[in-house]
Enzyme design. Sequence first.
Site, PDB file in Angstrom:
ATOM      1  NE  ARG A 113     -58.571  29.154   4.666  1.00  0.00           N
ATOM      2  CZ  ARG A 113     -57.641  29.028   5.624  1.00  0.00           C
ATOM      3  NH1 ARG A 113     -57.795  28.187   6.637  1.00  0.00           N
ATOM      4  NH2 ARG A 113     -56.525  29.736   5.587  1.00  0.00           N
ATOM      5  N   GLY A 114     -56.103  27.000   2.542  1.00  0.00           N
ATOM      6  CA  GLY A 114     -54.690  27.243   2.787  1.00  0.00           C
ATOM      7  C   GLY A 114     -53.916  26.477   1.737  1.00  0.00           C
ATOM      8  CD  GLN A 160     -60.843  33.012   4.551  1.00  0.00           C
ATOM      9  OE1 GLN A 160     -61.049  34.227   4.669  1.00  0.00           O
ATOM     10  NE2 GLN A 160     -61.047  32.377   3.402  1.00  0.00           N
ATOM     11  CG  ASP A 218     -53.230  31.593  -1.401  1.00  0.00           C
ATOM     12  OD1 ASP A 218     -53.252  32.611  -0.703  1.00  0.00           O
ATOM     13  OD2 ASP A 218     -53.829  30.548  -1.096  1.00  0.00           O
ATOM     14  CG  ASN A 261     -51.508  35.713   1.062  1.00  0.00           C
ATOM     15  OD1 ASN A 261     -51.657  34.486   1.135  1.00  0.00           O
ATOM     16  ND2 ASN A 261     -51.608  36.497   2.111  1.00  0.00           N
TER      17      ASN A 261
END
Lengths: 331, 331
Positions: free
Chosen positions: A50-51, A182, A223, A233
């Site tokens: 992810r990210g 997260q 994002d 985001n």
Amino acid sequence: MPQLAAPPPIAWDGRELRLLDQTLLPAREEVLVLRDAAGVADAIRRLAVRGAPNIGVAAAYGLALAVTDDPESLESSWALLRRARPTAVNLARAVDRVRDAALAGGAAAARAEAEAIHAEEDAASDAIAAHGASLLAAVRRPLTICNTGALAAGGRGSALAVIAALPAVEQVLACETRPLLQGSRLTVYELRRLGLPHALVVDGAAPGLIRRGEIDAVVVGCDRVAANGDVANKVGTYPLALAAAAAGIPFVVAGPTSSIDAATPDGAAIPIEERDAEEVRRAGGALLTLPDTPVRNPAFDVTPAALITALVTERGVARPVDGESVAELLR
Amino acid sequence: MPQLAAPPPIAWDGRELRLLDQTLLPAREEVLVLRDAAGVADAIRRLAVRGAPNIGVAAAYGLALAVTDDPESLESSWALLRRARPTAVNLARAVDRVRDAALAGGAAAARAEAEAIHAEEDAASDAIAAHGASLLAAVRRPLTICNTGALAAGGRGSALAVIAALPAVEQVLACETRPLLQGSRLTVYELRRLGLPHALVVDGAAPGLIRRGEIDAVVVGCDRVAANGDVANKVGTYPLALAAAAAGIPFVVAGPTSSIDAATPDGAAIPIEERDAEEVRRAGGALLTLPDTPVRNPAFDVTPAALITALVTERGVARPVDGESVAELLR
């Protein structure tokens, strides 16, 4: 604090993609070995990787694996990977680049393009950290949300790379980042590895601590950045921007220019992924509410450009953040 | 939806105090039978009973039990109960009233005073609901945080009583309310019993949904209202007020005048309870982060009066909320 050993988040040997399974952190460090696009798409969907930048890198390798195995699968694998998650633009951009390379030069060119994307993201991280640390040199008590370290982006990451490069940091405040935690799971793990003093807070507590003067700056990733500077985001980012503006402290977005989408005019045009209700009903496996409780679960929110003090990229800093300054970064 | 049966949150038969243990909801409905001040103080501290008005009622009965058992224990039991939690003013006010009654008229007077406090809070709820529903008659999609129903305040509660009285409500959005998840555990449980359509969201998601136009009004309770109208309420309230102001929707605080403290000049003077780190490290019993992660855990935040559209009490509505309008409620 002890430095915990860990495998790299993304490793590529030319034939296999290895991803540290982030859904199991910090309790377990397990590596997924992936050899096809379906496996990579699944890892992206369930947030094993992810990210925004790392999603792009993983998807690029996924498409390279697909065309190496079967050149005929290019279009179907491209489509499969491209729709794995909707919000981060890095994913679409990365698989588009690998498809173009495959069409022009076959599987070898696809692999080289994926490696180039990976190398670009690694290089971007160092430049983002340098620009951000220069901008925020006096910041001692930064606050962040979600995970924006090496687990999320190339090199040492984006916002967390900036924080790690601050010369005078005393304590990093990390939002836990519900629903998937997260912050609690990944940012705390990385801050400990980096040896940075830190404390964890629930997401709802951060604005009150900002109001009480306990935070010098909010530093977050992105994002997708729209053409006008609006930023999508992790959900929970927008209230931090409101609180930072009310308190008169900087609200800084850090990320590679690969997260900027000039084709998206503004935040309202960014598709916001709505994820499964079970993510909200549960935490750490435990059921928190009545089993069939109805849920809204948007994974992202949009922070309007007017609330953003600066956008820090590998190419420099947009400040103030608006259509003109964002376009300047892409020139 | 099914109406779930449940014991009353607080029941008193003149000799024993029965509290529905809210730490076990919604999974289990267990009743604590308490006969002394120490047991009541412990129930308050660990949130078996919670919500500013109900904390006051329980503490009042706790002190009545103490002086019934041993009149000599008045001062020590008063001090024990008064410091069980620091933020809600109802607790201090309730035990002060019972102490005064005991000093004037002994144990029987103390019991009668506790019963009077309980009856006052029950009556306040109906009036709050009527005033609030009149103010917000057009609201179809309210959002709330924490739990402000019968589990928290007399009668049907405070903010949740207002929401239940709205004539046109279509969907209630409930914030989960980390760390102790009063929204997921208690508000969802009460909304289902009330037959009100609802959905649960993580706290960080609510401001983004407000920005997207999905909410008509934010309605919350209060743990203490300062003389200038600043409001301490469950942590995560302040970002909802910021988002409501930015979106131009009402942000309404509902609670009995017993939560107003004229002796506290403003929000900065309200003591904010900092609770145990394990509350943040865990949810539903599950460990969410590295075991010894440092934590900040303020249980409340302060919303400045300027962000509050209206304060709804049993005596009427302060609007706008400022020192003058709050003082008017207390006249």
